[in-house]
Design an enzyme around this catalytic site. Sequence first.
Site, PDB file in Angstrom:
ATOM      1  CG  HIS A   1      -0.472   0.041   2.525  1.00  0.00           C
ATOM      2  ND1 HIS A   1      -0.224   1.209   3.195  1.00  0.00           N
ATOM      3  CD2 HIS A   1      -0.141  -0.945   3.398  1.00  0.00           C
ATOM      4  CE1 HIS A   1       0.224   0.942   4.417  1.00  0.00           C
ATOM      5  NE2 HIS A   1       0.292  -0.357   4.562  1.00  0.00           N
TER       6      HIS A   1
ATOM      7  CG  ASP B   1      -2.934   4.022   2.544  1.00  0.00           C
ATOM      8  OD1 ASP B   1      -2.512   3.011   1.966  1.00  0.00           O
ATOM      9  OD2 ASP B   1      -3.766   3.969   3.473  1.00  0.00           O
TER      10      ASP B   1
ATOM     11  CG  ASP C   1       2.543   0.487   7.677  1.00  0.00           C
ATOM     12  OD1 ASP C   1       2.155  -0.174   6.721  1.00  0.00           O
ATOM     13  OD2 ASP C   1       1.777   0.958   8.549  1.00  0.00           O
TER      14      ASP C   1
ATOM     15  CD  GLU D   1      -3.034  -1.441   5.182  1.00  0.00           C
ATOM     16  OE1 GLU D   1      -3.063  -2.477   5.850  1.00  0.00           O
ATOM     17  OE2 GLU D   1      -2.583  -0.356   5.650  1.00  0.00           O
TER      18      GLU D   1
ATOM     19  CG  ASP E   1      -0.605  -5.353   6.275  1.00  0.00           C
ATOM     20  OD1 ASP E   1      -0.082  -4.251   6.441  1.00  0.00           O
ATOM     21  OD2 ASP E   1      -1.749  -5.640   6.665  1.00  0.00           O
TER      22      ASP E   1
HETATM   23 ZN   LIG Z   1      -0.090   0.753   8.812  1.00  0.00          ZN
END
Ligand SMILES: [Zn+2]
Length: 403
Positions: free
Chosen positions: A84, A86, A117, A151, A178
Amino acid sequence: MAKDEKLMVESLCSMLKIRAVGPENDGTGEGERGDYLVALAKKLGFGFVELLESKDPRVPSGRRPNIVIKVKGVTDRNLFVVTHMDTVPEGDLKAWKYPPYEPKLADGRIYGRGSEDNGQELIASLFGLKALLDGGVKPECNVSLVFVSDEEHGNTHGIDFLIDKGIFKKGDMTVVPDHGEADGSAICVVEKSIAWVNVEVIGKQTHASTPFHGVNALEVAARYMISVVDELRKGFGEQDQLFDVPVSTFSPTKCDANVPNINTIPGRQQFAFDFRILPDIKIDDVMAVMKSIAEKYESSYGAKINLSFVQRADAAPRTSIDSEVVKRLSAAIEAVRGVKPHPLGIGGGTCAAPFRRIGIEAAVWSTIPGVAHDANEFANIKDIVADAQVYALLFAGKNVQRA
Ligand SMILES: [Zn+2]
């Protein structure tokens, strides 16, 4: 891969300079970051770079980008790596050693919001696939790298949007980087169910010197809370050693303020439970026990106990530890990192769950320090390089000898 280290670091730093926070956190979304990544993928030599935009009037551009980079394989099987774009907001700026959107290289790390992340794995998967292009190696499966929006807040404009579009099909394989451990050995294949239950106890307010004129909502709430955790822990004490916390957890957490003064018997008390429940136990069975205890306290104290879900996420079906995606990923990790990968269940939700729900094998893996959402979030450069190697091997599959 080492030859690309400098370019990987530069690419990640350039990406992190572009803030990509969703509108729920007063951000302008992923538009600009998406534009950068499309241009980067084209510059790196990828021919198929598709932009799938979900409309969202809350962001200035009115669109939330999702990017698919595809390389055709030898077989018809599809393998996706979903990362992701974002990030969560930076939080308290004073807590950061370096400005969160001016990535800083120090001690073999890249500091910045979104570095771990999920920037690290986004860049690692991109350069893992580039290594095959550069080496003239055709992937074994059709490989798609999917960079999604949204996400961090519900997946509506990202994973769910792409699932609705029919991008993913039953029988496909997905890696979702993730979650992970510092040595890269854990492959998550299952999550617990999550239930957040709000409890509202209605009693009757009165003067503290005459408690029998009222119904003390705090006292009923306290007795009810302890009965519930005792009964649930006893009644649902099964163990599953795949999970790092091998039992279901039943925890009282948030408790709201009631009366501001000490000499009033409170007539209303509200608190909440956080339950992380092993996937073989049904949330409905847990709720049935909670309700029957509530009825007992309602009739013996004359109070009313209202239960409601703040969140309910029933566990998705697990991905088998013998599944193709887990076997392939394990072999690639072992070859690069020299560790024996182990399957894992975790207590938090992951973005693999939506895939598992529609019959797609999904493995959650990455090598990360575990500082997501923290101030001073960082990624280890050596992990980015090694994970890119893992992706390259995973993508090449049986064609690895031809490299
Ligand atoms: Zn996160």
